[in-house]
Design a protein around this motif. Structure first.
Motif, short mmCIF file in Angstrom:
data_model
loop_
_atom_site.label_atom_id
_atom_site.label_comp_id
_atom_site.label_asym_id
_atom_site.label_seq_id
_atom_site.Cartn_x
_atom_site.Cartn_y
_atom_site.Cartn_z
N VAL A 17 0.77 -1.13 0.01
CA VAL A 17 -0.03 0.03 0.11
C VAL A 17 0.86 1.27 -0.19
O VAL A 17 2.14 1.25 0.36
N PRO A 18 0.54 2.18 -0.27
CA PRO A 18 0.94 3.73 -0.38
C PRO A 18 1.37 3.88 1.15
O PRO A 18 0.54 3.57 2.15
N ASP A 19 2.48 4.59 1.25
CA ASP A 19 3.06 4.61 2.53
C ASP A 19 2.31 5.59 3.55
O ASP A 19 2.19 5.19 4.72
N HIS A 20 1.53 6.36 3.20
CA HIS A 20 0.53 7.20 3.65
C HIS A 20 -0.92 6.54 3.93
O HIS A 20 -1.84 7.13 4.42
N THR A 21 -1.20 5.31 3.85
CA THR A 21 -2.51 4.59 3.83
C THR A 21 -2.66 4.45 5.40
O THR A 21 -1.99 3.88 6.44
N LEU A 22 -3.71 5.03 5.82
CA LEU A 22 -4.44 4.93 7.17
C LEU A 22 -4.93 3.52 7.30
O LEU A 22 -5.40 2.84 6.55
N LEU A 23 -4.99 2.95 8.46
CA LEU A 23 -5.53 1.64 8.88
C LEU A 23 -6.89 1.58 8.55
O LEU A 23 -7.35 0.37 8.18
N SER A 24 -7.69 2.79 8.90
CA SER A 24 -9.13 2.75 8.39
C SER A 24 -9.28 2.33 6.98
O SER A 24 -10.22 1.72 6.56
N ASP A 41 -12.44 11.72 10.33
CA ASP A 41 -11.01 11.74 9.73
C ASP A 41 -9.87 12.70 10.63
O ASP A 41 -8.78 12.97 10.30
N THR A 42 -10.49 12.96 11.95
CA THR A 42 -9.62 13.58 12.81
C THR A 42 -9.39 13.01 14.16
O THR A 42 -8.98 13.83 15.03
N SER A 43 -9.72 11.97 14.38
CA SER A 43 -9.56 11.26 15.43
C SER A 43 -10.43 11.88 16.61
O SER A 43 -10.11 11.80 17.83
N GLN A 44 -11.71 12.25 16.27
CA GLN A 44 -12.47 13.04 17.38
C GLN A 44 -13.64 12.04 17.75
O GLN A 44 -14.46 12.13 18.77
N ALA A 47 -15.65 6.47 15.92
CA ALA A 47 -16.38 5.61 14.93
C ALA A 47 -15.47 4.38 14.51
O ALA A 47 -15.91 3.41 13.96
N CYS A 48 -14.19 5.01 14.25
CA CYS A 48 -13.09 4.00 13.55
C CYS A 48 -12.35 2.92 14.60
O CYS A 48 -11.25 2.58 14.15
N VAL A 49 -12.80 3.02 15.86
CA VAL A 49 -11.83 2.32 16.78
C VAL A 49 -11.78 0.75 16.55
O VAL A 49 -12.81 -0.09 16.36
N VAL A 50 -10.78 0.45 16.50
CA VAL A 50 -10.38 -1.16 16.36
C VAL A 50 -9.32 -1.43 17.42
O VAL A 50 -8.91 -0.66 18.01
N CYS A 60 -8.24 5.71 12.16
CA CYS A 60 -8.27 6.93 10.99
C CYS A 60 -7.09 7.76 11.39
O CYS A 60 -6.89 8.74 10.59
N SER A 61 -6.55 7.63 12.42
CA SER A 61 -5.22 8.38 12.51
C SER A 61 -3.96 7.53 12.81
O SER A 61 -3.06 7.93 13.52
N THR A 62 -4.06 6.31 12.33
CA THR A 62 -2.97 5.30 12.50
C THR A 62 -2.37 4.95 11.37
O THR A 62 -3.46 4.42 10.40
#
Length: 153
Positions: A17-24, A41-44, A47-50, A60-62
């Motif tokens: 994957v591209p280097d900048h690919t977020l886990l989400s 998309d700002t970790s606020q 909803a994206c918790v894993v 979304c911030s990993t």
């Protein structure tokens, strides 16, 4: 491009994957695990918790490359042999959801809480879930779901 190898919901996966690919993005777009929602998309919003190596994180911030070699569990990975996880059952039983958008992140965060503290107080539950936003429920039934699940986990 970066080669990323993860164990996702018990299955080893390797993708370039591209280097900048977020886990989400990795989970949703590369593995079609769409239960991980992206709300801000700002970790606020949460909803994206894993879970990564057993701890809840905001995907979304990993960067996927930053967790290469880790074990990831998504909402899809909680159920075992067709049986919902006790937290999922509790959310269903107490109607700890309305629109459902925040539910996967809430469930994943709450599972981590109960792995950390077996019988949290209502205040401790509310404090733990501060990083998860729900715009529908008023949180009362979510807190009730976590209390319910604490008796089963």
């Amino acid at each position: 491009m970066t080669k990323v190898t993860l164990e996702v919901n018990g299955k080893k996966v390797t993708k370039e994957v591209p280097d900048h690919t977020l886990l989400s993005v990795f989970l949703r777009d590369n593995l079609n695990l769409t239960g991980t929602h992206v709300g801000c998309d700002t970790s606020q919003c949460g909803a994206c918790v894993v879970h990564v190596d057993g701890k809840s994180i905001k995907s979304c911030s990993t960067l996927a490359a930053d967790i290469d070699g880790s074990k990831v569990t998504t909402i899809e990975g909680l159920a075992k042999n067709g049986k919902m996880h006790p937290m999922q059952e509790a959310f269903k039983k107490t109607h700890g959801l309305q629109c459902g958008y925040c539910t996967p992140g809430m469930v994943m965060s709450a599972v981590d809480l109960l792995q950390t503290k077996k019988n949290p107080s209502e205040q401790e539950i509310r404090e733990w879930l501060e990083g998860n936003i729900c715009r529908c429920t008023g949180y009362q039934n979510i807190v009730a779901a976590v209390k319910e699940a604490s008796t089963k986990m």
